[in-house]
Design a protein around this motif. Structure first.
Motif, mmCIF file in Angstrom:
data_model
loop_
_atom_site.group_PDB
_atom_site.id
_atom_site.type_symbol
_atom_site.label_atom_id
_atom_site.label_comp_id
_atom_site.label_asym_id
_atom_site.label_seq_id
_atom_site.Cartn_x
_atom_site.Cartn_y
_atom_site.Cartn_z
ATOM 1 N N PRO A 31 12.559 -6.836 0.853
ATOM 2 C CA PRO A 31 12.882 -6.321 2.183
ATOM 3 C C PRO A 31 11.628 -6.022 3.002
ATOM 4 O O PRO A 31 10.616 -5.564 2.475
ATOM 5 C CB PRO A 31 13.671 -5.036 1.888
ATOM 6 C CG PRO A 31 14.217 -5.232 0.513
ATOM 7 C CD PRO A 31 13.152 -6.011 -0.212
ATOM 8 N N SER A 32 11.693 -6.264 4.288
ATOM 9 C CA SER A 32 10.578 -6.001 5.187
ATOM 10 C C SER A 32 10.232 -4.510 5.172
ATOM 11 O O SER A 32 11.119 -3.651 5.276
ATOM 12 C CB SER A 32 10.953 -6.432 6.611
ATOM 13 O OG SER A 32 9.934 -6.099 7.518
ATOM 14 N N GLY A 33 8.962 -4.206 5.028
ATOM 15 C CA GLY A 33 8.512 -2.819 5.048
ATOM 16 C C GLY A 33 8.573 -2.116 3.711
ATOM 17 O O GLY A 33 8.105 -0.981 3.583
ATOM 18 N N ALA A 34 9.132 -2.768 2.699
ATOM 19 C CA ALA A 34 9.256 -2.118 1.387
ATOM 20 C C ALA A 34 7.892 -1.947 0.735
ATOM 21 O O ALA A 34 7.049 -2.841 0.762
ATOM 22 C CB ALA A 34 10.165 -2.942 0.487
ATOM 23 N N HIS A 41 19.341 -3.738 -2.363
ATOM 24 C CA HIS A 41 18.650 -4.270 -1.186
ATOM 25 C C HIS A 41 17.971 -5.616 -1.394
ATOM 26 O O HIS A 41 17.602 -6.264 -0.415
ATOM 27 C CB HIS A 41 17.601 -3.261 -0.702
ATOM 28 C CG HIS A 41 18.160 -1.928 -0.379
ATOM 29 N ND1 HIS A 41 17.742 -0.761 -0.988
ATOM 30 C CD2 HIS A 41 19.134 -1.561 0.489
ATOM 31 C CE1 HIS A 41 18.416 0.264 -0.507
ATOM 32 N NE2 HIS A 41 19.274 -0.193 0.390
ATOM 33 N N CYS A 42 17.769 -6.020 -2.640
ATOM 34 C CA CYS A 42 17.034 -7.270 -2.902
ATOM 35 C C CYS A 42 17.942 -8.410 -3.351
ATOM 36 O O CYS A 42 17.693 -9.565 -3.013
ATOM 37 C CB CYS A 42 15.947 -7.032 -3.958
ATOM 38 S SG CYS A 42 14.737 -5.768 -3.490
ATOM 39 N N LEU A 43 18.953 -8.081 -4.134
ATOM 40 C CA LEU A 43 19.850 -9.127 -4.634
ATOM 41 C C LEU A 43 20.741 -9.679 -3.515
ATOM 42 O O LEU A 43 21.190 -8.934 -2.631
ATOM 43 C CB LEU A 43 20.741 -8.576 -5.742
ATOM 44 C CG LEU A 43 20.072 -8.241 -7.082
ATOM 45 C CD1 LEU A 43 21.112 -7.734 -8.066
ATOM 46 C CD2 LEU A 43 19.343 -9.443 -7.643
ATOM 47 N N TRP A 88 10.650 2.485 2.874
ATOM 48 C CA TRP A 88 9.547 2.514 1.914
ATOM 49 C C TRP A 88 9.998 2.259 0.486
ATOM 50 O O TRP A 88 9.339 1.540 -0.257
ATOM 51 C CB TRP A 88 8.819 3.855 1.965
ATOM 52 C CG TRP A 88 8.068 4.100 3.231
ATOM 53 C CD1 TRP A 88 7.946 3.246 4.303
ATOM 54 C CD2 TRP A 88 7.342 5.277 3.574
ATOM 55 N NE1 TRP A 88 7.193 3.830 5.285
ATOM 56 C CE2 TRP A 88 6.807 5.071 4.872
ATOM 57 C CE3 TRP A 88 7.103 6.483 2.926
ATOM 58 C CZ2 TRP A 88 6.027 6.035 5.511
ATOM 59 C CZ3 TRP A 88 6.332 7.447 3.571
ATOM 60 C CH2 TRP A 88 5.795 7.221 4.839
ATOM 61 N N CYS A 89 11.079 2.881 0.057
ATOM 62 C CA CYS A 89 11.566 2.779 -1.328
ATOM 63 C C CYS A 89 12.949 2.145 -1.294
ATOM 64 O O CYS A 89 13.890 2.737 -0.751
ATOM 65 C CB CYS A 89 11.644 4.154 -1.990
ATOM 66 S SG CYS A 89 10.092 5.072 -2.000
ATOM 67 N N ASN A 117 0.815 -1.202 0.000
ATOM 68 C CA ASN A 117 0.000 0.000 0.000
ATOM 69 C C ASN A 117 0.859 1.267 0.000
ATOM 70 O O ASN A 117 1.849 1.353 0.739
ATOM 71 C CB ASN A 117 -0.909 -0.004 1.231
ATOM 72 C CG ASN A 117 -1.805 1.221 1.302
ATOM 73 O OD1 ASN A 117 -1.409 2.246 1.823
ATOM 74 N ND2 ASN A 117 -3.000 1.101 0.760
ATOM 75 N N ILE A 118 0.470 2.259 -0.815
ATOM 76 C CA ILE A 118 1.255 3.494 -0.934
ATOM 77 C C ILE A 118 0.480 4.729 -0.475
ATOM 78 O O ILE A 118 0.864 5.858 -0.805
ATOM 79 C CB ILE A 118 1.780 3.698 -2.373
ATOM 80 C CG1 ILE A 118 0.624 3.781 -3.381
ATOM 81 C CG2 ILE A 118 2.776 2.603 -2.736
ATOM 82 C CD1 ILE A 118 1.060 4.223 -4.771
ATOM 83 N N ASP A 119 -0.580 4.561 0.284
ATOM 84 C CA ASP A 119 -1.311 5.720 0.807
ATOM 85 C C ASP A 119 -0.382 6.683 1.547
ATOM 86 O O ASP A 119 -0.564 7.907 1.495
ATOM 87 C CB ASP A 119 -2.412 5.276 1.773
ATOM 88 C CG ASP A 119 -3.580 4.593 1.086
ATOM 89 O OD1 ASP A 119 -3.509 4.367 -0.139
ATOM 90 O OD2 ASP A 119 -4.568 4.281 1.778
ATOM 91 N N CYS A 120 0.606 6.132 2.240
ATOM 92 C CA CYS A 120 1.492 6.958 3.069
ATOM 93 C C CYS A 120 2.259 8.003 2.268
ATOM 94 O O CYS A 120 2.679 9.031 2.820
ATOM 95 C CB CYS A 120 2.464 6.076 3.842
ATOM 96 S SG CYS A 120 3.469 4.999 2.806
ATOM 97 N N PHE A 121 2.435 7.782 0.974
ATOM 98 C CA PHE A 121 3.169 8.761 0.174
ATOM 99 C C PHE A 121 2.348 10.043 -0.018
ATOM 100 O O PHE A 121 2.907 11.092 -0.322
ATOM 101 C CB PHE A 121 3.561 8.164 -1.177
ATOM 102 C CG PHE A 121 4.632 7.111 -1.070
ATOM 103 C CD1 PHE A 121 5.972 7.463 -1.101
ATOM 104 C CD2 PHE A 121 4.305 5.774 -0.897
ATOM 105 C CE1 PHE A 121 6.970 6.501 -0.979
ATOM 106 C CE2 PHE A 121 5.291 4.803 -0.776
ATOM 107 C CZ PHE A 121 6.622 5.167 -0.816
#
Length: 249
Positions: free
Chosen positions: A209-212, A193-195, A186-187, A101-105
């Motif tokens: 990643p957690s929280g992404a 961060h993933c590889l 968030w970003c 979810n991106i409401d926070c942006f």
């Protein structure tokens, strides 16, 4: 136009990315944004773009012809009057992948009315440069009246000092307005961060990643590479990512 309008803006030019990227971005935003919004694409070619996306031509910049592409066009989002758009805008690169979810942006409470909220650069955070793959700003309200004028009038000097638009934008905003950064979770960068690290990257697929909320693709790897595997340099081996495949549609 209501100043409370919310826009999600993207930009597509040239032939590197087909309309599919714009349409997939729109689909991801619809799935992950519960607030009302209008999707806008600034583009030189509307062919194949979903008709629910409002398209406008990319505004012209008064710059020398035949410049190497550095994303300078993104700065036109800061025109004091950008067509009939007025409100709050979230700019997204068309090669990002939204995974939550991106409401926070939109609901993030900036400290200043003229703040631009942006990703803080991952590689050299001490430089305080923003990554412009995701940024929020006031659109069409004359909030940044001299930004483009200064850029056009001082372009030769600016291009000697910085390599791309996000460095200029960050420097200008820190000096003349306010620059804020998203929560660092968030970003995230797909390649940073993933590889997995070599040699684990040959055996363990990329992780989410957690929280992404948004996965940013920059450099040589794009979402199709993450889905099928491949596309990276030897020290960034890419195995297929099923979670990217599920999200990028």
């Amino acid at each position: 136009m209501n100043q409370d309008n919310r826009y999600v803006i993207c930009m597509k030019w040239g032939s590197k990315y087909p309309a599919e990227y714009v349409n997939r971005l729109y689909n991801m935003v619809k799935r992950h944004l519960t607030l009302d919004f209008q999707m806008v694409c600034l583009t030189d070619d509307t062919t194949g773009i979903n008709p629910d996306i409002k398209c406008y031509p990319i505004p012209e910049l008064n710059l020398p012809a035949n410049l190497p592409e550095r994303g300078w066009k993104k700065l036109t989002t800061f025109k004091p009057e950008l067509y009939d758009l007025k409100g709050t805008a979230l700019f997204l690169d068309i090669d990002i992948v939204i995974v939550d979810n991106i409401d926070c942006f939109f609901t993030y409470n900036a400290k200043h009315e003229d703040s631009v909220v942006i990703i803080r650069d991952w590689k050299k955070p001490w430089r305080m440069v923003g990554n412009s793959s995701v940024y929020r700003f006031k659109i069409g309200q004359n909030t940044y009246p001299k930004l483009l004028t200064y850029f056009e009038q001082n372009f030769e000097k600016i291009r000697q000092e910085v390599r791309h638009e996000q460095a200029f934008l960050s420097n200008y905003l820190r000096e003349h307005h306010h620059l804020e950064y998203w929560d660092s979770s968030w970003c995230v960068s797909f390649k940073y961060h993933c590889l997995q690290k070599i040699p684990l990257a040959y055996f363990i697929p990329p992780k989410k990643p957690s929280g992404a909320k948004i996965i940013v693709f920059h450099g040589e790897i794009n979402p199709p590479d993450a889905i099928t595997g491949g596309g990276g340099k030897w020290y960034r081996h890419v195995l297929p990512s099923e979670w990217i495949k599920a999200a990028w549609q």
